[in-house]
Motif scaffolding. Structure first.
Motif: not given
Length: 706
Positions: A235-248, A272-280
């Motif tokens: 968000x700070x760099x202005x790079x679009x992103x919709x999904x964050x993936x968590x690994x093992x 955590x999931x709710x905070x992520x969703x609030x930020x898109x």
């Protein structure tokens, strides 16, 4: 042991328009279709009509005994054969033998792959599929019987046209089962056959709109705070992103896994999931199928699992309703109800082709009666179906990643990936996936230099799932500072193209047309190959006099955009443009099609060409895809000097309401008038319809006054 030839002139049943089925012998009922249980799109098939075949069904023969079924099909001299699942090494399988076993990271041209499908489609415009969970071996004109029409013995010492693979007039499919269920899909074109295959198996998937945004997977042991910090840097760099993936590392234990949150790294998963969703940001969870002794569901699943373990974890038999219920209850409670949006289903393929070997053996036994061979062939499908049903029950669409699949998979909301990393193979797999009802992402993980980084990022942004996977290397879009502007440009272009991509997927759902298509599915190119032509343009054809190239390094993105990747070290390339007029997406330069052109862009550009008269809908460069109920303005970009139209899909983007008719196709039309003038229109959203679009602006790139 009885060995019976069966002429296939009787017993054929037309199960849908242009789709015929023949059951012979006593085939196993445990098949891909029994796992997926697809809802056949019979009305869409009816609209296509019955089609046609270049041979009689009576020309197909089958031989069965107690060990195997052999299916023999006619093959013409110049016929090309495509499909057979996610193949990395080649597109045209004519003259090759294919051993279709699910296996990870194939590096040899054997047919083994993450998603082998006993289905091929011919350049003559028909398709053949065997619904089986056994490992099929297909001789694609690589075996010559004694009565072969092309039995032409040559003297290698004196005949310059001697061939190591003689020309055969038949395909032989060998199924290690006491019978088979065989399907024939009519054309008349190769694309028609592919569409029928997809529609018969439920149509193509329509992912949620957010699934077409940009994805980023964080390093494997990140904590909730580290994940949020990295996400917010987008968000700070202005790079679009919709999904964050968590690994093992999100698991309390992994390899084998618990499916339970690590209390130290994620003390408040729901928060955590709710905070992520609030930020898109949507959250996607990595997992594999092998259940740790420390998992809460271990004991309930123990009696419902196979005879062997993987990494000392249980291999549950998810063909059993009881096993599915245990898994689903835990996942719903711990993941879905907390707002998780999907899964990355890893390592459901097994491995004998890498430096390590891990998987249950073929003689493994499972409570359902499946043996290890069958279970391995359908395990990825079973996981896809089970998790897709989990989200369907919650009324939310999902979109995720999977490492194994098989037939009947077009309606599954999953995209294949691999631990391979050859960029050319990635692009070839992207082309090949379109033949077999599969989706593939050429995910980016690392690069040796900025040039390789850019070329990989450009391709992934023009694929079914645009993802940077930093699980091991910690890479980010800005890892090569000198390349950051170019990478950001293409991630933003991905965001802008979402209305175009989403509409392409809607057509996949309704009509079975793959959103990513190899050139062999383009009508003009397919017709040339069916005729066996070997010469296109003696002046511009840079690969020599023969035009036998498979064109496995360029593809169609939707109906209007042709993508021709470059690879690290290349400064130019040859691009084949089908018949018609095309425009360079970046420069606007006009090109006549039906020939090869040379593309020499700089590093900041991937060659993309737009068909004359095309309309490309684009949205603003937003940080993330608009949420359900939010509206967005659309620019309608028209290319060329001829009239055109575009059907724009309009629904809520997240629920399954579209299956009940809660959607609209909005038709955007530009009509060219005399003296360079033109008129435009967009079909209105009727009163009471909650449109995803707030308004439309036309942008014409090659026309005069309105």
């Amino acid at each position: 042991m009885e060995n019976r030839w069966i002429s296939a002139d009787k017993g054929w049943e037309e199960v849908a328009a242009g789709v015929w089925r023949l059951r012979v012998g006593n085939p196993s009922g445990r098949t891909p279709s029994s796992i997926v249980q697809p809802l056949h799109k019979t009305e869409a098939l009816e609209r296509m009509g019955s089609g046609s075949l270049p041979f009689q069904l009576s020309e197909i023969e089958l031989r069965t005994d107690q060990l195997r079924t052999v299916i023999t099909l006619p093959l013409q001299r110049d016929e090309r054969l495509y499909g057979l699942g996610l193949q990395f090494m080649r597109m045209n399988h004519r003259g090759r033998t294919r051993y279709l076993r699910v296996n990870s990271d194939p590096k040899q041209d054997t047919g083994e792959t993450h998603a082998p499908v006993p289905w091929y489609v011919s350049s003559l415009g028909y398709g053949i599929y065997v619904d089986t969970s056994r490992i099929a071996t297909i001789y694609c004109g690589s075996a010559v019987r004694s009565d072969c029409l092309y039995g032409e013995a040559k003297d290698r010492n004196s005949d310059p046209d001697w061939k190591a693979t003689p020309v055969s007039d038949q395909v032989e499919m060998v199924i290690p089962d006491q019978g088979a269920e065989l399907y024939v899909f009519a054309g008349p074109t190769i694309l028609d056959a592919v569409r029928r295959y997809n529609l018969y198996h439920g149509g193509g998937v329509l992912p949620p709109r957010w699934g077409l945004g940009f994805w980023h997977r964080v390093p494997k042991s990140y904590s909730a705070d580290e994940v949020l910090k990295e996400a917010m840097e987008f968000r700070e760099r202005g790079v679009p992103c919709d999904v964050i993936g968590l690994e093992p590392g999100w698991h309390s234990r992994s390899y084998p896994v618990t499916y339970e949150w690590h209390e130290g790294r994620f003390p408040d998963p729901a928060g955590f999931v709710d905070e992520m969703k609030k930020n898109g940001f949507r959250v996607n969870l990595w997992e594999h199928p092998y259940v740790s002794p420390d998992a809460g569901i271990y004991e309930p699943l123990k009696a419902l699992s196979g005879s062997h373990t993987v990494w000392h974890g249980l291999v549950p038999d998810y063909t059993l309703p009881e096993a599915r219920q245990i898994y689903s209850d835990q996942h719903r409670r711990e993941h879905v109800d907390k707002g998780v949006s999907g899964y990355k289903l890893d390592e459901c393929d097994g491995s004998e082709l890498t430096r390590n070997s891990w998987i249950f053996p073929e003689h493994a036994e499972f409570p359902s009666g499946y043996d290890g061979e069958q279970m391995r062939q359908i395990y990825g499908l079973a996981l896809q179906k089970m998790t897709a049903d989990l989200f369907r029950a919650a009324g939310r669409r999902t979109y995720g990643l999977v490492r194994a699949s098989n037939g009947c998979a077009s309606s599954m909301p999953y995209v294949l990936y691999s631990d391979l990393y050859d960029h050319r193979s990635f692009v070839r797999a992207l082309c090949n996936s379109g033949f077999s009802g599969l989706l593939w992402t050429p995910e980016v993980r690392k690069a040796e230099n900025a040039e390789d980084w850019v070329r990989r990022m450009q391709v992934v942004c023009l694929s079914p799932l645009a993802m940077l996977n930093a699980w091991a290397d910690g890479t980010k879009p800005w890892s090569f500072p000198e390349a950051e502007p170019v990478v950001t440009k293409y991630i933003r272009l991905r965001m802008r193209l979402i209305p175009y991509l989403y509409s392409a997927f809607a057509r996949y759902y309704e009509e079975g047309v793959p959103p990513i298509r190899p050139m062999a599915l383009e009508e003009a190119f397919a017709a040339r190959n069916a005729r066996g032509e070997s010469k296109l343009d003696s002046t511009d054809f840079a690969y020599g006099a023969s035009a036998e190239s498979e064109l496995d390094d360029q593809y169609m993105l939707g109906d209007s955009m042709l993508v021709a990747p470059l690879f690290a070290g290349e400064r130019s390339r040859q691009v084949y443009l089908p018949v018609g007029v095309w425009y360079d997406f970046d420069t606007g330069i006009r090109h006549e099609g039906g020939r090869y052109i040379e593309a020499s862009p700089g590093l900041d550009t991937i060659p993309v060409y737009v068909r004359d008269g095309s309309i490309i809908p684009m949205m603003p460069e937003l940080p993330h895809v608009p949420r359900q109920g939010e509206q967005v303005a659309i620019e309608l970009h028209h290319y060329g000097t001829t009239s055109g139209k575009f059907r724009l899909f309009d629904d809520d983007g997240e629920s399954f309401a579209y299956e009940q008719g809660e959607y609209r196709w909005r038709e955007a039309v530009l009509r060219v008038l005399e003296e360079g003038r033109y008129e435009t229109s967009v079909s209105p959203a009727e009163q009471g319809w909650s449109s995803a679009y707030s308004g439309f602006t036309w942008v014409c790139h090659h026309l005069g006054t309105k």
